[in-house]
Design a protein around this motif. Structure first.
Motif, PDB file in Angstrom:
ATOM      1  N   VAL A 342       0.965  -1.201   0.090  1.00 30.59           N
ATOM      2  CA  VAL A 342       0.235  -0.208  -0.071  1.00 30.59           C
ATOM      3  C   VAL A 342       0.782   1.177  -0.115  1.00 30.59           C
ATOM      4  O   VAL A 342       1.777   1.337   0.725  1.00 30.59           O
ATOM      5  CB  VAL A 342      -1.081   0.087   1.324  1.00 30.59           C
ATOM      6  N   ASP A 343       0.380   2.262  -0.761  1.00 27.67           N
ATOM      7  CA  ASP A 343       1.257   3.539  -0.518  1.00 27.67           C
ATOM      8  C   ASP A 343       1.874   3.881   0.441  1.00 27.67           C
ATOM      9  O   ASP A 343       1.300   3.938   1.571  1.00 27.67           O
ATOM     10  CB  ASP A 343       0.054   4.524  -1.243  1.00 27.67           C
ATOM     11  N   ASP A 365       3.192 -13.451  19.997  1.00 25.54           N
ATOM     12  CA  ASP A 365       4.840 -13.571  19.888  1.00 25.54           C
ATOM     13  C   ASP A 365       5.150 -13.403  18.574  1.00 25.54           C
ATOM     14  O   ASP A 365       6.064 -13.946  17.731  1.00 25.54           O
ATOM     15  CB  ASP A 365       4.987 -15.059  19.992  1.00 25.54           C
ATOM     16  N   GLY A 366       4.738 -12.198  18.032  1.00 28.37           N
ATOM     17  CA  GLY A 366       5.201 -11.672  16.415  1.00 28.37           C
ATOM     18  C   GLY A 366       4.534 -12.529  15.431  1.00 28.37           C
ATOM     19  O   GLY A 366       5.225 -12.114  14.416  1.00 28.37           O
ATOM     20  N   ARG A 367       3.450 -13.179  15.814  1.00 25.40           N
ATOM     21  CA  ARG A 367       3.063 -13.933  14.588  1.00 25.40           C
ATOM     22  C   ARG A 367       1.410 -13.504  14.514  1.00 25.40           C
ATOM     23  O   ARG A 367       0.537 -13.874  15.656  1.00 25.40           O
ATOM     24  CB  ARG A 367       3.097 -15.595  14.935  1.00 25.40           C
ATOM     25  N   PRO A 368       0.930 -13.452  13.608  1.00 26.95           N
ATOM     26  CA  PRO A 368       1.379 -13.093  12.124  1.00 26.95           C
ATOM     27  C   PRO A 368       2.283 -11.945  12.105  1.00 26.95           C
ATOM     28  O   PRO A 368       1.866 -10.969  12.812  1.00 26.95           O
ATOM     29  CB  PRO A 368       0.266 -12.945  11.176  1.00 26.95           C
ATOM     30  N   ALA A 369       3.448 -11.875  11.428  1.00 24.62           N
ATOM     31  CA  ALA A 369       4.393 -10.772  11.381  1.00 24.62           C
ATOM     32  C   ALA A 369       3.606  -9.837  10.235  1.00 24.62           C
ATOM     33  O   ALA A 369       3.179 -10.363   9.412  1.00 24.62           O
ATOM     34  CB  ALA A 369       5.747 -11.215  10.507  1.00 24.62           C
ATOM     35  N   LEU A 370       3.324  -8.508  10.793  1.00 25.86           N
ATOM     36  CA  LEU A 370       2.617  -7.643   9.923  1.00 25.86           C
ATOM     37  C   LEU A 370       3.689  -6.726   9.231  1.00 25.86           C
ATOM     38  O   LEU A 370       4.371  -5.980  10.026  1.00 25.86           O
ATOM     39  CB  LEU A 370       1.684  -7.030  10.834  1.00 25.86           C
ATOM     40  N   GLU A 371       3.586  -6.657   8.059  1.00 24.41           N
ATOM     41  CA  GLU A 371       4.502  -5.913   7.515  1.00 24.41           C
ATOM     42  C   GLU A 371       3.962  -4.795   6.270  1.00 24.41           C
ATOM     43  O   GLU A 371       3.024  -5.367   5.348  1.00 24.41           O
ATOM     44  CB  GLU A 371       5.637  -6.367   6.528  1.00 24.41           C
ATOM     45  N   HIS A 372       4.221  -3.689   6.507  1.00 23.55           N
ATOM     46  CA  HIS A 372       3.542  -2.606   5.644  1.00 23.55           C
ATOM     47  C   HIS A 372       4.704  -2.446   4.231  1.00 23.55           C
ATOM     48  O   HIS A 372       5.845  -2.010   4.830  1.00 23.55           O
ATOM     49  CB  HIS A 372       3.237  -1.145   6.123  1.00 23.55           C
ATOM     50  N   LEU A 373       4.443  -2.901   3.452  1.00 24.11           N
ATOM     51  CA  LEU A 373       5.455  -2.598   2.137  1.00 24.11           C
ATOM     52  C   LEU A 373       5.030  -1.338   1.340  1.00 24.11           C
ATOM     53  O   LEU A 373       4.199  -1.440   0.487  1.00 24.11           O
ATOM     54  CB  LEU A 373       5.656  -3.977   1.195  1.00 24.11           C
ATOM     55  N   GLY A 374       5.431  -0.112   1.672  1.00 23.27           N
ATOM     56  CA  GLY A 374       5.010   0.850   1.184  1.00 23.27           C
ATOM     57  C   GLY A 374       5.596   1.132  -0.270  1.00 23.27           C
ATOM     58  O   GLY A 374       6.858   0.526  -0.683  1.00 23.27           O
ATOM     59  N   PHE A 375       5.119   1.905  -1.081  1.00 17.38           N
ATOM     60  CA  PHE A 375       5.734   2.420  -2.245  1.00 17.38           C
ATOM     61  C   PHE A 375       5.495   3.877  -2.419  1.00 17.38           C
ATOM     62  O   PHE A 375       4.670   4.569  -2.007  1.00 17.38           O
ATOM     63  CB  PHE A 375       5.037   1.503  -3.334  1.00 17.38           C
ATOM     64  N   GLY A 376       6.447   4.234  -3.383  1.00 18.63           N
ATOM     65  CA  GLY A 376       6.326   5.799  -3.683  1.00 18.63           C
ATOM     66  C   GLY A 376       5.347   6.328  -4.780  1.00 18.63           C
ATOM     67  O   GLY A 376       4.652   5.388  -5.017  1.00 18.63           O
ATOM     68  N   THR A 377       5.488   7.559  -4.962  1.00 20.83           N
ATOM     69  CA  THR A 377       4.494   8.009  -6.094  1.00 20.83           C
ATOM     70  C   THR A 377       4.912   7.811  -7.319  1.00 20.83           C
ATOM     71  O   THR A 377       6.318   8.063  -7.586  1.00 20.83           O
ATOM     72  CB  THR A 377       4.279   9.655  -5.311  1.00 20.83           C
ATOM     73  N   GLN A 447      10.236   1.866  -2.743  1.00 20.33           N
ATOM     74  CA  GLN A 447       9.873   2.841  -2.103  1.00 20.33           C
ATOM     75  C   GLN A 447      10.227   4.191  -2.821  1.00 20.33           C
ATOM     76  O   GLN A 447       9.801   5.379  -2.293  1.00 20.33           O
ATOM     77  CB  GLN A 447      10.603   2.951  -0.766  1.00 20.33           C
ATOM     78  N   SER A 448      11.036   4.135  -4.147  1.00 19.99           N
ATOM     79  CA  SER A 448      11.182   5.336  -4.782  1.00 19.99           C
ATOM     80  C   SER A 448       9.920   5.945  -5.418  1.00 19.99           C
ATOM     81  O   SER A 448       9.002   5.255  -6.134  1.00 19.99           O
ATOM     82  CB  SER A 448      12.450   5.010  -5.744  1.00 19.99           C
ATOM     83  N   ASP A 449      10.183   7.240  -5.560  1.00 18.79           N
ATOM     84  CA  ASP A 449       9.150   7.830  -6.595  1.00 18.79           C
ATOM     85  C   ASP A 449       9.665   7.593  -7.950  1.00 18.79           C
ATOM     86  O   ASP A 449      10.815   7.347  -8.147  1.00 18.79           O
ATOM     87  CB  ASP A 449       9.002   9.271  -6.360  1.00 18.79           C
TER      88      ASP A 449
END
Ligand code: ARG
Length: 584
Positions: A342-343, A365-377, A447-449
């Motif tokens: 997600v953005d 105990d850290g499960r599920p591991a939640l990760e936001h993989l952001g992206f640029g514009t 992550q780069s625009d």
């Protein structure tokens, strides 16, 4: 994988030279003229070993045996080395029997991926394009490595925008049975289409912005919808259905697929329970009529505001549906990890949501591991988020059509096969257009625009999707011409030129590139590899006349190398979600 082998051999040499267990690391040489690889480990060992790094490097280099050659020590203690030609030929040749081209299988995890994220009644736009392209290639990559992936499109179908639209439609067509007590009793001939919704949405939004009365109406409609008014629910269902149909068509056109077509609304029946549980645990608290979670921490480098779950008017928020969705996913599928593509601008939202899920006991105990993989514009030439000439956000569909049109016109730049029909040409343009836009997106770190530059994306030269497609087609056409001349491919013989060595070396790199893509959650690593491989092949092709090679064994070997290149490029592009045309 070749890199594991190199590191092992280096570690053996360190041990034999008397340095014990050293985690030695091979790297691609920065000075190819002195060797294919280098190892800088002697430098980091010097202090502990109380020896000059050069002395260590010399001692270790003396222990490096075949399949290495050109072993040398340079500078303060770099060990340079290359692989023997025999070894290269054997390893590259072994890829013929391996459909995975040397890529490992990993210990599988149960991974859920949340991407795409289109919204009901709003056309998908360039932001959804990035989410879809990056998410799709990450799901393909994780699956290729052996992970158990479930992707979910997570439709935006449950917030204030829905209430705004409902209110707008009621204002315009109050006579529709959706607004009669109890709602409609059967299907309604309401004339609702996705185009109509797309037209109504901005009008509804600006009306709500312009006056408190309209906003109040929209909020009331949202709450009524969320609390189950049957008429409004029926209207909402209609809006969702027509929107999903159009979203499916957009995604299908892009070749992006999902396992689940769930949305924010799918947790509607568990929201109340979840809010209660969070309140009982003391996680959620009342604040000025709203329900919030204090998620800020003392050591936050920037303040993290409380997550709003329920607004003062009683409507539930985007944040609440995201928290409930985590609870739902954990109960339903018990994933090891959930990735959100997600953005980047929603970073704070995910910090708030993840902290709430942790505090609420949904993460244990850290499960599920939640990760936001952001992206640029995606920016326009002016450096601001990409818009149409008239200043609107361009719909994904228009963007794809534009790209395909560009590809269509650029096809004139290459000599297409003479017997290509109009129909096939159109199919090629579609594939090239998609390759252009997907590769242009994926080649940047997520992550780069980047700047939307259609002419550059669509060029057949440079680091582009069309260039890679063209490389595949060229390599296939060499194979086809060879077959027509009765030449067969045969066993790889040791390479005899630097260009040929380079192709062999690159071919051995796929596994590492795929792993890097997965580990960094960044498909640009695989883009880089595909480009390097294509470059090395094109350099080889320009220096070697494969079809006119007189030595039959060498010609047969070069044909095999050509075949390995096209196979691997198809494989790599496949993981990126890109399909090259069969021919051009
Ligand atoms: N619909 C949202 C948007 O357009 C994206 C949803 C992302 N996924 C999530 N679980 N919040 O911004």
């Amino acid at each position: 994988m070749i890199w594991d082998f190199l590191n092992e051999k280096l570690a053996e040499a360190f041990a034999e030279a008397g340095y014990g267990e050293v985690p030695a690391v091979a790297e691609r040489s920065r000075r190819p003229e002195v060797g294919q690889f280098q190892c800088n480990t002697a430098m980091s060992l010097a202090k502990a070993a109380r020896q000059a790094p050069v002395a260590i490097a010399n001692a270790v280099a003396a222990k490096l045996e075949l399949p290495f050659n050109r072993v040398s020590v340079a500078g303060p203690g770099f060990i340079n080395f290359s692989l023997s030609d025999e070894y290269l030929a054997r390893e590259a040749g072994a890829l013929l029997d391996d459909p995975r081209h040397g890529a490992p299988r990993v210990q599988p995890i149960k991974l859920m991926m949340d991407f795409g994220g289109p919204n009901v009644a709003k056309r998908m736009h360039v932001g959804h394009l990035r989410s879809s392209i990056i998410g799709d290639s990450l799901q393909r990559c994780a699956r290729f490595l052996g992970h158990d992936v479930t992707s979910d499109v997570h439709l935006g179908d449950w917030g204030l925008p829905m209430g705004m639209l409902v209110a707008e439609i009621r204002r315009r067509w109050p006579e529709l049975p959706y607004f009669a007590p109890g709602g409609p009793t059967g299907p309604v001939d309401d004339g609702i289409t996705v185009d109509l919704l797309n037209k109504l949405y901005p009008e509804a939004a600006s009306r709500a912005k312009a006056g408190p009365a309209a906003l109040e109406e929209a909020k009331q409609a949202t709450t009524a919808l969320q609390t189950g008014d049957p008429g409004l629910r029926a209207l909402w269902r209609r809006m969702v259905d027509v929107s999903v149909e159009s979203v499916r068509a957009d995604l299908e056109m892009m070749g992006v697929t999902f396992d689940l077509w769930e949305g924010e609304s799918d947790v509607r029946d568990r929201l109340d329970g979840m809010l209660e549980r969070l309140t009982e645990r003391g996680v959620a608290e009342r604040s000025e009529g709203a329900l919030v979670v204090q998620v800020g921490r003392e050591d936050d480098s920037e303040p993290v505001p409380p997550l709003l779950l329920v607004k003062g008017d009683g409507s539930v928020t985007y944040g609440a549906t995201d928290v409930a969705t985590i609870e739902h996913r954990v109960e339903d599928r018990d994933p090891d990890a959930i990735w959100y593509i997600v953005d980047q601008r929603q970073r704070l939202h995910f910090v708030q949501v993840f902290r709430t899920a942790e505090a609420g006991g949904m993460v244990k105990d850290g499960r599920p591991a939640l990760e936001h993989l952001g992206f640029g514009t995606v920016n326009g030439p002016d450096g601001k988020p990409f818009k149409t000439r008239s200043g609107e956000v361009m719909s994904l569909r228009d963007l794809l059509e534009l790209t395909i049109a560009e590809a269509r016109s650029r096809l004139g730049e290459i000599a297409l096969a003479a017997d290509i029909t109009e129909e096939e040409r159109e199919k090629i343009a579609r594939r090239i257009g998609l390759a252009a836009i997907k590769f242009a997106d994926l080649r940047n770190h997520r992550q780069s625009d980047y700047v939307f530059d259609l002419a550059q994306f669509s060029s057949f030269e440079g680091k582009t999707g069309p260039y890679l497609c063209y490389s595949i087609v060229r390599s296939r056409s060499i194979q086809a011409r060879a077959a027509a001349a009765g030449f067969e491919a045969g066993e790889l013989v040791p390479p005899s030129s630097d260009e040929e060595r380079d192709v062999c070396l690159r071919l051995l790199d796929l596994g590492r590139a795929v792993l890097a893509t997965y580990e960094r959650r960044a498909p640009n690593a695989l883009c880089e590899h595909a480009f390097e491989l294509a470059q090395s092949f094109n350099a080889f092709y320009h220096t070697h006349h494969i079809l006119s090679e007189a030595d039959a064994a060498r010609r047969a070997s070069m044909l095999t190398l050509t075949r390995l290149v096209s196979d691997q490029l198809v494989l790599a592009l496949g993981i990126l979600g890109i399909e090259a045309p069969e021919r051009m």
